[in-house]
Write a protein that holds these residues in place. Structure first.
Motif, PDB file in Angstrom:
ATOM      1  N   GLU A   1      47.902  30.329  34.922  1.00  0.00           N
ATOM      2  CA  GLU A   1      46.802  31.566  35.400  1.00  0.00           C
ATOM      3  C   GLU A   1      46.569  31.105  36.916  1.00  0.00           C
ATOM      4  O   GLU A   1      46.518  30.134  37.246  1.00  0.00           O
ATOM      5  N   TYR A   2      46.533  32.263  37.548  1.00  0.00           N
ATOM      6  CA  TYR A   2      46.445  32.032  39.115  1.00  0.00           C
ATOM      7  C   TYR A   2      45.549  33.233  39.413  1.00  0.00           C
ATOM      8  O   TYR A   2      45.503  34.270  38.975  1.00  0.00           O
ATOM      9  N   GLN A   3      44.489  32.946  40.524  1.00  0.00           N
ATOM     10  CA  GLN A   3      43.586  33.940  41.016  1.00  0.00           C
ATOM     11  C   GLN A   3      43.620  33.745  42.456  1.00  0.00           C
ATOM     12  O   GLN A   3      43.533  32.736  43.224  1.00  0.00           O
ATOM     13  N   ALA A   4      44.339  34.862  42.998  1.00  0.00           N
ATOM     14  CA  ALA A   4      44.494  34.849  44.659  1.00  0.00           C
ATOM     15  C   ALA A   4      43.153  35.009  45.246  1.00  0.00           C
ATOM     16  O   ALA A   4      42.066  35.494  44.446  1.00  0.00           O
ATOM     17  N   GLN A   5      42.911  34.795  46.385  1.00  0.00           N
ATOM     18  CA  GLN A   5      41.580  35.064  46.987  1.00  0.00           C
ATOM     19  C   GLN A   5      41.195  36.486  46.843  1.00  0.00           C
ATOM     20  O   GLN A   5      39.856  36.817  46.850  1.00  0.00           O
ATOM     21  N   CYS A   6      41.996  37.407  46.945  1.00  0.00           N
ATOM     22  CA  CYS A   6      41.651  38.630  46.847  1.00  0.00           C
ATOM     23  C   CYS A   6      41.624  39.436  45.606  1.00  0.00           C
ATOM     24  O   CYS A   6      41.208  40.526  45.348  1.00  0.00           O
ATOM     25  N   TRP A   7      41.820  38.749  44.551  1.00  0.00           N
ATOM     26  CA  TRP A   7      42.017  39.335  43.158  1.00  0.00           C
ATOM     27  C   TRP A   7      40.525  39.053  42.416  1.00  0.00           C
ATOM     28  O   TRP A   7      39.804  37.715  42.970  1.00  0.00           O
ATOM     29  N   SER A   8      40.151  39.703  41.803  1.00  0.00           N
ATOM     30  CA  SER A   8      38.734  39.481  40.996  1.00  0.00           C
ATOM     31  C   SER A   8      38.494  38.686  39.973  1.00  0.00           C
ATOM     32  O   SER A   8      37.627  38.276  39.609  1.00  0.00           O
ATOM     33  N   ARG A   9      39.867  38.239  39.315  1.00  0.00           N
ATOM     34  CA  ARG A   9      40.091  37.268  38.381  1.00  0.00           C
ATOM     35  C   ARG A   9      41.342  36.899  38.335  1.00  0.00           C
ATOM     36  O   ARG A   9      42.389  37.208  38.942  1.00  0.00           O
ATOM     37  N   ALA A  10      41.388  35.498  37.489  1.00  0.00           N
ATOM     38  CA  ALA A  10      42.564  35.042  37.383  1.00  0.00           C
ATOM     39  C   ALA A  10      43.592  35.920  36.318  1.00  0.00           C
ATOM     40  O   ALA A  10      43.253  36.483  35.578  1.00  0.00           O
ATOM     41  N   ARG A  11      44.946  35.799  36.492  1.00  0.00           N
ATOM     42  CA  ARG A  11      45.918  36.400  35.969  1.00  0.00           C
ATOM     43  C   ARG A  11      47.025  35.581  35.515  1.00  0.00           C
ATOM     44  O   ARG A  11      47.234  34.652  36.183  1.00  0.00           O
ATOM     45  N   ARG A  12      47.819  36.297  34.305  1.00  0.00           N
ATOM     46  CA  ARG A  12      49.167  35.197  33.888  1.00  0.00           C
ATOM     47  C   ARG A  12      50.117  35.415  34.801  1.00  0.00           C
ATOM     48  O   ARG A  12      50.608  36.407  35.497  1.00  0.00           O
ATOM     49  N   VAL A  13      50.506  34.210  35.390  1.00  0.00           N
ATOM     50  CA  VAL A  13      51.588  34.220  36.170  1.00  0.00           C
ATOM     51  C   VAL A  13      52.954  33.261  35.586  1.00  0.00           C
ATOM     52  O   VAL A  13      52.503  32.419  34.988  1.00  0.00           O
ATOM     53  N   VAL A  14      54.083  33.622  35.944  1.00  0.00           N
ATOM     54  CA  VAL A  14      55.117  32.791  35.388  1.00  0.00           C
ATOM     55  C   VAL A  14      55.961  32.305  36.398  1.00  0.00           C
ATOM     56  O   VAL A  14      56.423  33.088  37.369  1.00  0.00           O
TER      57      VAL A  14
END
Length: 310
Positions: free
Chosen positions: A139-152
């Motif tokens: 899971e990864y949350q970029a600085q501009c994202w509101s939450r963590a998302r699934r990444v592969v």
């Protein structure tokens, strides 16, 4: 159904209204956004943008309006597939709120590069000369994202290369809905869409040539009356839409003829004299597209230079 979205770099040679030098591509250009249906290759929508805008500029409105039309007229739920320039917070949140599954490549930011470095090192040259692809979930949350998302993370060891290549995908599908292997296969099918976009690109560059200046000559002679300046950006946007329409017409004929191996079709599509490379005849056989034979033996009174569509 899957909708492929991408931005096109349409180089121009002049100072057309709205065109600009784009440092990423290194040319003066327009930067239209385009969407196609993955299953058929048909263009769904296209919109002209200025040359120096970001890939995601206007994408939120463009994609949301497109999905409304697609899910009303074509299918109940459409998935979206995008390149690395599009995954911004507002767009991803909009897709998640309306229940639209998506997959997109993520730009390699410093944190992602650091996390990928370990896996690249572990697979560097092991085993030597044996290509392979390795997938890692997180899971990864970029600085501009509101939450963590699934990444592969996709680590690709190519033959005879010491260090493997790596890139990241972000998706709204869960592991149960779309395992990592299936997700990668699905994303790599974007190559087909890029091929269709390339066919459209072949005719766009010379077509988007309108400039806001009076006509200084006509057929080698000064005009009797100098025309007033035109709204060049609007003119070029119309030409963009006409070329997209021409692409869909020829693509539809191609698909239909593939189901009828003995069929042949010919014609000529011209929308305005001298402004589009679709201004030519075409002839299709099972072996592929050829020049329209009317170039050398025109029909009675007809030629590919006429301002008409056949």
């Amino acid at each position: 159904m899957t909708v492929d979205v991408d931005g096109l770099a349409v180089e121009v040679h002049g100072h057309q209204e709205g065109s600009a030098y784009n440092g990423h591509y290194g040319v003066r250009m327009y930067h239209p956004i385009v969407a196609s249906m993955a299953e058929t290759g048909d263009l769904l929508d296209v919109r002209l943008r200025e040359g120096n805008v970001h890939s995601a500029s206007g994408a939120l409105e463009f994609i949301s309006q497109l999905l409304e039309r697609v899910e009303k007229q074509v299918c109940e739920v459409a998935a979206v597939r995008m390149d690395a320039g599009f995954p911004e917070e507002k767009l991803l949140s909009m897709l998640e709120e309306r229940g639209t599954p998506y997959v997109a490549r993520v730009r390699n930011t410093a944190p992602l590069k650091q996390e990928a470095a370990l896996w690249r090192f572990l697979h560097s040259g092991v085993p030597q000369g044996q290509p392979g692809t390795f997938l890692y979930e997180s899971e990864y949350q970029a600085q501009c994202w509101s939450r963590a998302r699934r990444v592969v993370l996709v680590v690709s060891q190519r033959e005879d290369e010491l260090f493997p290549h790596a890139f990241w995908l972000v998706t709204s599908w869960t592991k149960e809905q779309m395992p990592a292997e299936a997700l990668l296969t699905h994303y790599r099918q974007r190559g087909t869409a890029e091929g269709h976009f390339g066919e459209l690109m072949d005719v766009l560059a010379p077509a988007l040539s309108s400039a806001a200046r009076p006509k200084s000559n006509y057929q080698g002679q000064p005009p009797v009356r100098r025309s007033v300046s035109i709204e060049a950006f609007a003119n070029n946007e119309v030409r963009l839409l006409l070329n997209a329409l021409a692409y869909n017409l020829v693509h539809a004929a191609h698909v239909l003829l593939e189901h009828r191996p003995r069929a042949k079709a010919g014609g000529c599509a011209v929308f305005a004299s001298g402004c589009s490379r679709w201004r030519r005849g075409y002839w299709y056989t099972p072996g592929g597209w050829c020049w329209y034979w009317a170039r050398s033996r025109p029909l009675s009174g007809a030629s590919c230079g006429a301002s008409s569509a056949r």
